[in-house]
Scaffold this motif. Structure first.
Motif: not given
Length: 234
Positions: A126, A149-155, A157-158, A176, A180
């Motif tokens: 992220g 997307t924001r949700d994709e970035r968060d996932e 990064h995790r 996953s 993306v």
């Protein structure tokens, strides 16, 4: 004699892949079993994460400079950093650095342009995706960077910080990441930069929906070219 390569490490898996690539592929330039002299220094990843979480780019730069000075003392002629995220701080580093640096995003952008790509998806932490590291390097060559997307970035990064940097490779997480990339292809991207040096451990041209720009190995190869006087500093 080949130039002595200094590696400023951040996360272990990415630094190890870069080091291994230099040593293994050095034979293409120097003959069987040969590679340039290589030195590696890395501060604790936790120290970098603490600075990144606080938005403290000067703190990141100070860690990078500390490594560069130690590598200069060890005899390195130039340095590379196999970590995309901390390149955000490189502009604070180079004016005070005892050694010149190759820039990982500029190396990847140069390859993207050479291969004729125009619209490049950017995968990474992220911190990286929210930065101008890749948009700046790509736009300088007339190319467009596309962020997840924001949700994709968060996932993403995790997966990177909770799994890949610790050498954990879960099939569901790889799926996953592949999802993306497939979504980016549907959005018109013609390539994806693996902008985290651990991503090439699980993604490649064979299992991704888009051609991949492997920032780790591209940087290692650029360092080999420079070390053997077959390339110039980026």
């Amino acid at each position: 004699m080949p130039r002595h390569i200094g590696i400023v490490g951040c996360s272990a898996e990415g630094a190890a892949l870069c080091y291994r690539t230099i040593c293994v592929e050095g034979a293409q330039w120097l003959g069987p079993h040969a590679h340039p002299e290589v030195s590696l220094h890395t501060h604790s990843l936790a120290a970098y994460v603490q600075c990144l979480d606080a938005g403290d780019m000067q703190g990141v730069a100070d860690l990078m400079l500390s490594s560069a000075r130690k590598l200069a003392a060890a005899g390195a002629d130039f340095v590379i950093c196999p970590d995309n995220t901390i390149h955000q701080a490189l502009a604070l580093v180079t004016p005070r650095s005892p050694l010149p640096w190759l820039h990982i995003a500029e190396v990847a952008a140069e390859q993207a342009a050479a291969r004729g790509y125009r619209r490049i998806g950017v995968l990474g932490t992220g911190w990286l995706v929210d930065s101008d590291v890749y948009p700046g390097a790509l736009s300088a060559r007339g190319l467009t960077a596309i962020r997840p997307t924001r949700d994709e970035r968060d996932e993403v990064h995790r997966i990177i910080m909770d799994e890949l940097v610790s050498g954990v490779f879960r099939p569901e997480s790889v799926a996953s990441l592949q999802g993306v990339i497939a979504r980016m292809k549907a959005d018109g991207c013609d390539a994806v930069v693996l902008g985290c040096t651990e991503l090439p451990l699980v993604l490649n041209d064979q299992n991704a929906a888009l051609p991949t720009l492997d920032s780790t190995r591209l940087l290692a190869r650029a360092a080999l070219r420079h070390a053997t006087a077959q390339g110039t500093m980026a």
